[in-house]
Design a protein around this motif. Structure first.
Motif, PDB file in Angstrom:
ATOM      1  N   ASN B 106      16.298  37.368  39.625  1.00  0.00           N
ATOM      2  CA  ASN B 106      17.251  37.542  40.724  1.00  0.00           C
ATOM      3  C   ASN B 106      18.628  37.003  40.348  1.00  0.00           C
ATOM      4  O   ASN B 106      19.647  37.655  40.599  1.00  0.00           O
ATOM      5  CB  ASN B 106      16.743  36.825  41.976  1.00  0.00           C
ATOM      6  CG  ASN B 106      15.533  37.509  42.574  1.00  0.00           C
ATOM      7  OD1 ASN B 106      15.323  38.716  42.380  1.00  0.00           O
ATOM      8  ND2 ASN B 106      14.716  36.761  43.287  1.00  0.00           N
ATOM      9  N   LEU B 107      18.649  35.809  39.767  1.00  0.00           N
ATOM     10  CA  LEU B 107      19.928  35.231  39.353  1.00  0.00           C
ATOM     11  C   LEU B 107      20.648  36.141  38.371  1.00  0.00           C
ATOM     12  O   LEU B 107      21.860  36.322  38.449  1.00  0.00           O
ATOM     13  CB  LEU B 107      19.710  33.856  38.715  1.00  0.00           C
ATOM     14  CG  LEU B 107      19.626  32.673  39.661  1.00  0.00           C
ATOM     15  CD1 LEU B 107      19.447  31.376  38.888  1.00  0.00           C
ATOM     16  CD2 LEU B 107      20.882  32.581  40.515  1.00  0.00           C
ATOM     17  N   LEU B 108      19.867  36.723  37.467  1.00  0.00           N
ATOM     18  CA  LEU B 108      20.436  37.632  36.480  1.00  0.00           C
ATOM     19  C   LEU B 108      21.102  38.817  37.171  1.00  0.00           C
ATOM     20  O   LEU B 108      22.244  39.182  36.868  1.00  0.00           O
ATOM     21  CB  LEU B 108      19.323  38.113  35.553  1.00  0.00           C
ATOM     22  CG  LEU B 108      19.709  38.558  34.163  1.00  0.00           C
ATOM     23  CD1 LEU B 108      20.280  37.411  33.369  1.00  0.00           C
ATOM     24  CD2 LEU B 108      18.508  39.149  33.449  1.00  0.00           C
ATOM     25  N   GLU B 110      22.070  39.039  40.318  1.00  0.00           N
ATOM     26  CA  GLU B 110      23.210  38.614  41.130  1.00  0.00           C
ATOM     27  C   GLU B 110      24.427  38.306  40.262  1.00  0.00           C
ATOM     28  O   GLU B 110      25.548  38.706  40.585  1.00  0.00           O
ATOM     29  CB  GLU B 110      22.824  37.387  41.963  1.00  0.00           C
ATOM     30  CG  GLU B 110      21.897  37.725  43.115  1.00  0.00           C
ATOM     31  CD  GLU B 110      21.110  36.516  43.602  1.00  0.00           C
ATOM     32  OE1 GLU B 110      21.303  35.427  43.055  1.00  0.00           O
ATOM     33  OE2 GLU B 110      20.285  36.690  44.519  1.00  0.00           O
ATOM     34  N   GLY B 111      24.191  37.616  39.176  1.00  0.00           N
ATOM     35  CA  GLY B 111      25.288  37.320  38.260  1.00  0.00           C
ATOM     36  C   GLY B 111      25.921  38.591  37.726  1.00  0.00           C
ATOM     37  O   GLY B 111      27.142  38.697  37.632  1.00  0.00           O
ATOM     38  N   LEU B 112      25.072  39.553  37.430  1.00  0.00           N
ATOM     39  CA  LEU B 112      25.566  40.824  36.903  1.00  0.00           C
ATOM     40  C   LEU B 112      26.436  41.555  37.925  1.00  0.00           C
ATOM     41  O   LEU B 112      27.487  42.102  37.586  1.00  0.00           O
ATOM     42  CB  LEU B 112      24.371  41.697  36.501  1.00  0.00           C
ATOM     43  CG  LEU B 112      24.597  42.756  35.431  1.00  0.00           C
ATOM     44  CD1 LEU B 112      25.280  42.159  34.220  1.00  0.00           C
ATOM     45  CD2 LEU B 112      23.277  43.386  35.035  1.00  0.00           C
ATOM     46  N   HIS B 114      28.105  40.175  40.303  1.00  0.00           N
ATOM     47  CA  HIS B 114      29.362  39.427  40.423  1.00  0.00           C
ATOM     48  C   HIS B 114      30.323  39.812  39.296  1.00  0.00           C
ATOM     49  O   HIS B 114      31.497  40.043  39.519  1.00  0.00           O
ATOM     50  CB  HIS B 114      29.094  37.927  40.381  1.00  0.00           C
ATOM     51  CG  HIS B 114      28.502  37.405  41.645  1.00  0.00           C
ATOM     52  ND1 HIS B 114      28.241  36.085  41.866  1.00  0.00           N
ATOM     53  CD2 HIS B 114      28.104  38.033  42.767  1.00  0.00           C
ATOM     54  CE1 HIS B 114      27.723  35.927  43.062  1.00  0.00           C
ATOM     55  NE2 HIS B 114      27.612  37.092  43.628  1.00  0.00           N
ATOM     56  N   ILE B 115      29.788  39.839  38.092  1.00  0.00           N
ATOM     57  CA  ILE B 115      30.622  40.156  36.934  1.00  0.00           C
ATOM     58  C   ILE B 115      31.218  41.552  37.050  1.00  0.00           C
ATOM     59  O   ILE B 115      32.426  41.748  36.872  1.00  0.00           O
ATOM     60  CB  ILE B 115      29.790  40.068  35.639  1.00  0.00           C
ATOM     61  CG1 ILE B 115      29.383  38.621  35.364  1.00  0.00           C
ATOM     62  CG2 ILE B 115      30.574  40.628  34.458  1.00  0.00           C
ATOM     63  CD1 ILE B 115      30.531  37.736  34.968  1.00  0.00           C
ATOM     64  N   THR B 116      30.380  42.520  37.360  1.00  0.00           N
ATOM     65  CA  THR B 116      30.850  43.904  37.357  1.00  0.00           C
ATOM     66  C   THR B 116      31.821  44.185  38.496  1.00  0.00           C
ATOM     67  O   THR B 116      32.641  45.100  38.395  1.00  0.00           O
ATOM     68  CB  THR B 116      29.666  44.879  37.459  1.00  0.00           C
ATOM     69  OG1 THR B 116      28.824  44.496  38.561  1.00  0.00           O
ATOM     70  CG2 THR B 116      28.844  44.839  36.182  1.00  0.00           C
ATOM     71  N   SER B 117      31.745  43.378  39.571  1.00  0.00           N
ATOM     72  CA  SER B 117      32.675  43.580  40.691  1.00  0.00           C
ATOM     73  C   SER B 117      33.931  42.756  40.523  1.00  0.00           C
ATOM     74  O   SER B 117      34.774  42.708  41.404  1.00  0.00           O
ATOM     75  CB  SER B 117      31.997  43.186  42.014  1.00  0.00           C
ATOM     76  OG  SER B 117      31.825  41.786  42.072  1.00  0.00           O
ATOM     77  N   GLN B 118      34.018  42.100  39.354  1.00  0.00           N
ATOM     78  CA  GLN B 118      35.130  41.179  39.131  1.00  0.00           C
ATOM     79  C   GLN B 118      36.251  41.872  38.364  1.00  0.00           C
ATOM     80  O   GLN B 118      36.035  42.855  37.675  1.00  0.00           O
ATOM     81  CB  GLN B 118      34.616  39.978  38.323  1.00  0.00           C
ATOM     82  CG  GLN B 118      35.483  38.739  38.422  1.00  0.00           C
ATOM     83  CD  GLN B 118      34.845  37.593  37.646  1.00  0.00           C
ATOM     84  OE1 GLN B 118      33.853  37.804  36.965  1.00  0.00           O
ATOM     85  NE2 GLN B 118      35.431  36.424  37.735  1.00  0.00           N
ATOM     86  N   GLY B 119      37.436  41.328  38.471  1.00  0.00           N
ATOM     87  CA  GLY B 119      38.573  41.866  37.741  1.00  0.00           C
ATOM     88  C   GLY B 119      38.544  41.433  36.301  1.00  0.00           C
ATOM     89  O   GLY B 119      37.571  40.863  35.824  1.00  0.00           O
ATOM     90  N   GLU B 120      39.646  41.673  35.601  1.00  0.00           N
ATOM     91  CA  GLU B 120      39.725  41.310  34.189  1.00  0.00           C
ATOM     92  C   GLU B 120      40.068  39.845  34.013  1.00  0.00           C
ATOM     93  O   GLU B 120      40.766  39.264  34.832  1.00  0.00           O
ATOM     94  CB  GLU B 120      40.787  42.172  33.489  1.00  0.00           C
ATOM     95  CG  GLU B 120      40.420  43.630  33.435  1.00  0.00           C
ATOM     96  CD  GLU B 120      39.067  43.875  32.770  1.00  0.00           C
ATOM     97  OE1 GLU B 120      38.834  43.319  31.692  1.00  0.00           O
ATOM     98  OE2 GLU B 120      38.240  44.610  33.362  1.00  0.00           O
ATOM     99  N   LEU B 121      39.595  39.271  32.933  1.00  0.00           N
ATOM    100  CA  LEU B 121      40.027  37.929  32.570  1.00  0.00           C
ATOM    101  C   LEU B 121      41.408  38.020  31.917  1.00  0.00           C
ATOM    102  O   LEU B 121      41.759  39.056  31.363  1.00  0.00           O
ATOM    103  CB  LEU B 121      39.024  37.300  31.601  1.00  0.00           C
ATOM    104  CG  LEU B 121      37.772  36.671  32.230  1.00  0.00           C
ATOM    105  CD1 LEU B 121      36.884  36.087  31.160  1.00  0.00           C
ATOM    106  CD2 LEU B 121      38.170  35.583  33.208  1.00  0.00           C
ATOM    107  N   PRO B 122      42.175  36.941  31.992  1.00  0.00           N
ATOM    108  CA  PRO B 122      43.539  36.944  31.428  1.00  0.00           C
ATOM    109  C   PRO B 122      43.546  37.228  29.947  1.00  0.00           C
ATOM    110  O   PRO B 122      42.733  36.724  29.221  1.00  0.00           O
ATOM    111  CB  PRO B 122      44.034  35.526  31.708  1.00  0.00           C
ATOM    112  CG  PRO B 122      42.802  34.712  31.938  1.00  0.00           C
ATOM    113  CD  PRO B 122      41.808  35.650  32.565  1.00  0.00           C
TER     114      PRO B 122
END
Lengths: 122, 122
Positions: B106-108, B110-112, B114-122
């Motif tokens: 589940n954590l995997l 959920e983490g995934l 979160h990552i995919t819905s996130q913007g780009e890192l600087p």
DNA sequence: TTGACAGTTGAACAACCACTCAACTATAGA
DNA sequence: TCTATAGTTGAGTGGTTGTTCAACTGTCAA
């Protein structure tokens, strides 16, 4: 049961492997996922982030809360700051830190609920 | 703004710190939380666990999927097995592995997300 | 019995990491 | 200005860790 040798690597269940490969996220995504978990994979950082998920705190307060030195906390905060997980605000000599990434806060809360609803480790 | 010195440790915002302390989970819980995240904080383990969350696979298949050696995979699987995150089943010479801890899966996921819905890192 | 192969294991190694220590900057207050 | 304190920083250090390498076990098939 089929056996193949492709590019000098043995494959036992080719169908399953290709099926998994087809629905596996890109390498970069999984690497970034691991990096995110890695940030949370340290007791000091977890405690810092949990505290900051509740209150905006200065370095001194965090050091006092965790019972460690300001230097150790500052080093970790610098890492968290470079990853845009934490934000800082100066008020005179005092530097206040707070969470800057809602994803991390959510993961922390979700992980915590998983842990607390879990049984004992062997 | 009050300033205190308790046990040779400086406190800037005593009220906030004690408020946070009162709602902070026990040390052992946070340590275990960090350990859980730490397991997921490695690219190889993340890829192994993601693959196993989709299919039961043998060591050879995982090594082929990730493009690494069977030895490296076996070492990681031993760690995951010792933490009861992964389960194994022998079929002749072949050892099949699958997830044994739904929390990690589940954590995997959920983490995934979160990552995919996130913007780009600087 | 023999050879091939899936998998494991321990040692060794290089890279990484979290903390300590000491020196430093900057700001508040006397 | 002078002192104390909040915070930062870089070097150093001891411990951890992921991988490689080589040797090993166990099982299948000829």
């Amino acid at each position: 049961m089929s056996e193949f040798t492709i590019c000098s690597i043995n494959l036992i269940n080719e169908a399953k492997v290709t099926a998994v490969r087809n629905v596996t996220p890109p390498e970069a995504i999984l690497v970034r996922l691991a990096e995110t978990f890695k940030v949370l994979g340290d007791p000091t950082r977890v405690r810092i982030l949990h505290a900051l998920s509740l209150e905006e705190l200065c370095v001194c307060d965090i050091a006092s809360l965790l019972g460690t030195t300001k230097s150790a906390i500052s080093h970790q905060l610098r890492l968290l700051r470079s990853l845009r997980i934490v934000r800082h605000r100066k008020d005179g000599r005092i530097v206040y830190y707070s969470l800057d990434d809602s994803h991390v806060g959510n993961l922390l809360r979700e992980g915590l609920s998983h842990i607390t609803s879990q049984g004992e480790l062997p």
